[in-house]
Design an enzyme around this catalytic site. Structure first.
Site, short mmCIF file in Angstrom:
data_model
loop_
_atom_site.label_atom_id
_atom_site.label_comp_id
_atom_site.label_asym_id
_atom_site.label_seq_id
_atom_site.Cartn_x
_atom_site.Cartn_y
_atom_site.Cartn_z
N ASP A 31 45.19 25.51 34.59
CA ASP A 31 44.96 25.75 36.09
C ASP A 31 45.67 24.57 36.78
OD1 ASP A 31 42.14 27.06 37.60
OD2 ASP A 31 43.20 25.50 38.81
N LYS A 36 39.85 19.89 38.14
CA LYS A 36 38.98 20.67 37.41
C LYS A 36 39.34 20.80 35.76
CE LYS A 36 38.11 25.02 39.06
NZ LYS A 36 38.36 26.58 39.67
N THR A 122 42.24 41.00 40.12
CA THR A 122 42.29 42.35 40.80
C THR A 122 43.37 42.55 41.68
OG1 THR A 122 40.02 42.25 40.72
CG2 THR A 122 41.19 43.69 42.16
N GLU A 147 39.11 43.25 35.25
CA GLU A 147 37.87 42.62 34.69
C GLU A 147 36.78 43.22 35.65
OE1 GLU A 147 36.78 40.64 32.18
OE2 GLU A 147 34.95 41.32 32.97
N PHE A 245 21.60 48.82 41.58
CA PHE A 245 22.41 48.61 42.94
C PHE A 245 21.73 49.58 43.80
CE2 PHE A 245 26.40 46.61 43.55
CZ PHE A 245 26.24 45.65 42.47
N GLY A 249 19.30 44.38 51.39
CA GLY A 249 19.45 43.27 51.46
C GLY A 249 19.94 42.78 52.66
N CYS A 256 34.38 39.20 46.07
CA CYS A 256 35.17 40.48 45.72
C CYS A 256 35.03 41.68 46.49
CB CYS A 256 35.08 40.59 44.17
SG CYS A 256 35.89 39.53 43.26
P1 NAD Z 1 38.69 31.42 41.29
O1 NAD Z 1 39.11 31.16 42.59
O2 NAD Z 1 37.42 31.09 40.89
O3 NAD Z 1 39.80 31.00 40.06
C1 NAD Z 1 41.05 31.13 40.16
C2 NAD Z 1 41.70 29.69 39.70
O4 NAD Z 1 43.01 29.96 39.48
C3 NAD Z 1 41.47 28.55 40.35
O5 NAD Z 1 40.90 27.55 39.42
C4 NAD Z 1 43.02 28.25 41.05
O6 NAD Z 1 42.93 26.80 40.99
C5 NAD Z 1 43.76 28.74 39.94
N1 NAD Z 1 45.13 28.86 40.07
C6 NAD Z 1 45.72 29.18 41.12
N2 NAD Z 1 47.18 29.32 40.96
C7 NAD Z 1 47.43 29.03 39.77
C8 NAD Z 1 48.50 28.79 38.98
N3 NAD Z 1 49.74 29.02 39.47
N4 NAD Z 1 48.46 28.25 37.64
C9 NAD Z 1 47.44 28.03 37.26
N5 NAD Z 1 46.00 28.22 37.71
C10 NAD Z 1 46.20 28.82 39.17
O7 NAD Z 1 38.93 33.31 41.27
P2 NAD Z 1 38.15 33.92 40.45
O8 NAD Z 1 36.75 34.27 41.02
O9 NAD Z 1 37.94 33.86 39.20
O10 NAD Z 1 38.88 35.48 40.71
C11 NAD Z 1 40.24 35.49 39.80
C12 NAD Z 1 40.54 36.96 40.17
O11 NAD Z 1 39.74 37.94 39.41
C13 NAD Z 1 40.75 37.72 41.58
O12 NAD Z 1 41.69 38.62 41.50
C14 NAD Z 1 39.20 38.39 41.53
O13 NAD Z 1 39.34 39.45 42.77
C15 NAD Z 1 39.16 38.80 40.15
N6 NAD Z 1 37.59 39.25 39.70
C16 NAD Z 1 36.87 38.21 40.04
C17 NAD Z 1 35.49 38.05 39.67
C18 NAD Z 1 34.43 37.52 40.07
O14 NAD Z 1 33.10 37.73 39.75
N7 NAD Z 1 34.78 36.25 40.52
C19 NAD Z 1 35.30 39.20 38.98
C20 NAD Z 1 36.30 40.37 38.49
C21 NAD Z 1 37.34 40.17 39.17
C1 UGA Z 2 30.82 42.51 41.61
C2 UGA Z 2 30.76 43.89 40.79
O1 UGA Z 2 29.44 43.98 40.36
C3 UGA Z 2 31.41 43.40 39.53
O2 UGA Z 2 31.39 44.39 38.56
C4 UGA Z 2 32.97 43.09 39.75
O3 UGA Z 2 33.67 42.63 38.64
C5 UGA Z 2 32.94 41.86 40.79
O4 UGA Z 2 32.30 42.15 41.88
C6 UGA Z 2 34.38 41.38 41.12
O5 UGA Z 2 35.30 42.13 41.05
O6 UGA Z 2 34.49 40.37 41.24
P1 UGA Z 2 29.81 40.28 41.95
O7 UGA Z 2 30.56 39.89 43.01
O8 UGA Z 2 29.51 39.16 41.16
O9 UGA Z 2 30.29 41.46 40.91
O10 UGA Z 2 28.29 40.66 42.54
P2 UGA Z 2 27.31 41.72 42.60
O11 UGA Z 2 26.20 41.66 41.56
O12 UGA Z 2 27.78 42.96 42.51
O13 UGA Z 2 26.78 41.59 44.06
C7 UGA Z 2 27.69 41.85 45.11
C8 UGA Z 2 26.93 41.61 46.26
O14 UGA Z 2 25.94 42.84 46.52
C9 UGA Z 2 25.82 40.43 46.45
O15 UGA Z 2 25.86 40.02 47.83
C10 UGA Z 2 24.38 41.03 46.23
O16 UGA Z 2 23.42 40.33 46.72
C11 UGA Z 2 24.48 42.22 46.92
N1 UGA Z 2 23.58 43.37 45.94
C12 UGA Z 2 23.90 43.67 44.69
C13 UGA Z 2 22.27 43.95 46.75
O17 UGA Z 2 22.27 43.60 47.94
N2 UGA Z 2 21.77 44.84 46.13
C14 UGA Z 2 21.90 45.15 45.08
O18 UGA Z 2 21.04 45.99 44.30
C15 UGA Z 2 22.92 44.64 44.28
#
Ligand code: NAD
Ligand code: UGA
Length: 431
Positions: A31, A36, A122, A147, A245, A249, A256
């Site tokens: 990172d 962190k 993403t 993911e 789903f 709410g 995301c």
């Molecule tokens: P996050 O902000 O929690 O984590 C990203 C990390 O990358 C941070 O710790 C940041 O400091 C680090 N970073 C930035 N630039 C960097 C570099 N050059 N080298 C090393 N580290 C670096 O983000 P996240 O929620 O983990 O999301 C990451 C990606 O995954 C996004 O594209 C998001 O859309 C996707 N995604 C997120 C979720 C989710 O539930 N959060 C689920 C599926 C996909």
């Molecule tokens: C969502 C997707 O579910 C994941 O598959 C995906 O990988 C991720 O986004 C991503 O790309 O980051 P997440 O954001 O962790 O996951 O949360 P969810 O559980 O999907 O909830 C999203 C929002 O919808 C929340 O505000 C939650 O409260 C709301 N929600 C969810 C409802 O209001 N009702 C439901 O029945 C379900």
């Protein structure tokens, strides 16, 4: 077993790294955030995520998981390089690829021959080509492996996914990435990169659409006197609709759905297709924030000057400490803009932690250490996030300490008869 570098150790990167090490791979997570990395090296987990502490501890002890500052330090000896950096919303609605491009540029010169760079962030359609161009390495394949984990259940989602999607024009690279998941029992789908990238956005936008639909149905239920809980139960028996789903709410949010739904609309626009359906999905969600806020504003109608609302729940859903694009915050912004004071409690947001003020510096609310200190002298109480502990509130105690008797349950968490028996007025969603 393979050697894997994780670039970006956030919600996705840390989960991916810990789970891959649990599956037996050698993982180095990198990172740019020195604090962190120091905390992780000391075995401290910087986020709330069920089961992650156990896997990180197991990985550190077995020597299969380690943490370094700087992407190049992780990538110089690894065979696979997972890009898990942020792709936030840019000014025009499109995903901002600057973190991805910067990470690719950092590792380009140190990548071992014939290694594979994997986009797990993403990213918009065409981003594998963008990364390949920045890398400028003909011996390195770039593969898309989006993911689908959810926060709060990230570890279990990673280890028991519904599917693994791999997008690559290079068959051999796709097979090598697929082999990383050999110990996971899930369908593995190999397709081209553009289709893999589209699958990710289409999945998130579809789920967001489902939620806007169910919130619109909840509004209809309020207008016609139906109970949305029974309506969605009755709908969910049909396997074509499904049970998941369908919980109404305060509006949907999180790090995301909002950005990805807007990004897909922008991808479509740039490709010459007006995906106005998605704009409507977003508009319905904004309406839901407005409607929920109005219920809170109404709940203090006639209350003494200066009395406040108790807001229970600030995170975007239960089970996470993530406040990014939280529906609770969207609602509270509207409530405070109407001049109403708010005292809030959330089990994952502590008063001495500045995460809230860092993300929302303009939000003027007071964080309290428990629901009851927040409720002292309150005109009304609102449940905005479905934390389990809010289902067990002591309404006898609340009746003694609150001056008002209104409850707004924006998650339909409570059995309405419980607060009503203690003399409270109860308003849920769609019932
Ligand atoms: P996050 O902000 O929690 O984590 C990203 C990390 O990358 C941070 O710790 C940041 O400091 C680090 N970073 C930035 N630039 C960097 C570099 N050059 N080298 C090393 N580290 C670096 O983000 P996240 O929620 O983990 O999301 C990451 C990606 O995954 C996004 O594209 C998001 O859309 C996707 N995604 C997120 C979720 C989710 O539930 N959060 C689920 C599926 C996909
Ligand atoms: C969502 C997707 O579910 C994941 O598959 C995906 O990988 C991720 O986004 C991503 O790309 O980051 P997440 O954001 O962790 O996951 O949360 P969810 O559980 O999907 O909830 C999203 C929002 O919808 C929340 O505000 C939650 O409260 C709301 N929600 C969810 C409802 O209001 N009702 C439901 O029945 C379900």
């Amino acid at each position: 077993m393979a050697s894997i570098a994780i670039i970006g150790t956030g919600y996705v990167g840390l989960t991916t790294g810990a789970c891959f090490s649990h599956l037996g791979h050698d993982v180095i997570c990198a990172d740019v955030d020195a604090d962190k990395i120091a905390r992780l090296q000391a075995g401290e987990i910087p986020i709330v995520e069920k089961g992650l502490d156990r896997l990180v501890d197991e990985g550190i002890r077995s020597g299969k998981l380690s943490f370094v500052l700087g992407a190049a330090n992780a990538s110089k000896d690894a065979e696979f390089h997972y890009l898990c950096v942020p792709t936030p919303q840019g000014d025009d609605g499109a995903a901002d690829l600057s973190y991805l491009e910067a990470a690719a540029a950092e590792i380009a010169s140190v990548l071992p021959n014939n290694s594979v760079v994997v986009n797990k962030s993403t990213v918009p359609v065409g981003s594998t080509r963008v990364v390949a161009r920045v890398l400028g390495r003909s011996d390195v394949a770039v593969v898309s492996n989006p993911e689908f984990l959810r926060e709060g259940t990230a570890v279990s989602d990673f280890l028991h996914p519904d599917r693994v999607v791999i997008g690559s024009g290079d068959q051999e690279a796709a097979i090598r990435v697929a082999a990383l998941y050999a110990r996971i029992a899930a369908p593995i789908m190999v397709t081209d990169p553009v289709s893999a990238e589209t699958i990710k956005y289409a999945s998130n936008a579809f789920l967001a659409s489902k939620l806007s639909f169910v919130n619109a149905i909840a509004t209809l239920c309020e207008a016609v006197g139906a109970d949305v809980n029974d309506v969605v139960l009755g709908m969910g028996y049909d396997p074509r609709i499904g049970r998941e789903f369908l919980r109404p709410g305060p509006g949907w949010g999180g790090s995301c759905f909002p950005k990805d739904t807007r990004a897909l609309a922008k991808i479509a626009q740039d490709a010459g297709y007006d995906f106005h359906f998605l704009n409507e999905v977003l508009r319905v969600n904004d309406d839901q924030f407005d409607r929920t806020a109005q219920k809170l504003i109404d709940s203090v109608d006639g209350a003494a000057e200066g009395s406040h609302i108790v807001a229970l729940g600030l995170t975007f859903k239960a089970g996470t400490d993530d406040l990014r694009d939280s529906p609770s915050i969207e609602v509270l912004k509207r409530v405070t803009a109407a001049g109403i004071r708010v005292k809030a409690y959330d089990p994952a947001v502590l008063a001495d932690n500045n995460s809230l003020s860092r993300i929302y510096p303009e939000l003027d609310i007071e964080i309290m250490p428990d629901p009851y200190s927040a409720a002292e002298g309150a005109a009304s109480l609102a449940i905005l996030t479905e934390w389990d502990e809010f289902a067990w509130l002591d309404f006898d105690k609340l009746a003694e300490i609150m001056i008002g008797r209104n409850i707004v349950d924006a998650r339909n968490l409570l059995d309405p008869s419980v607060p009503r028996r203690r003399g409270f007025n109860y308003r849920g969603v769609g019932r």
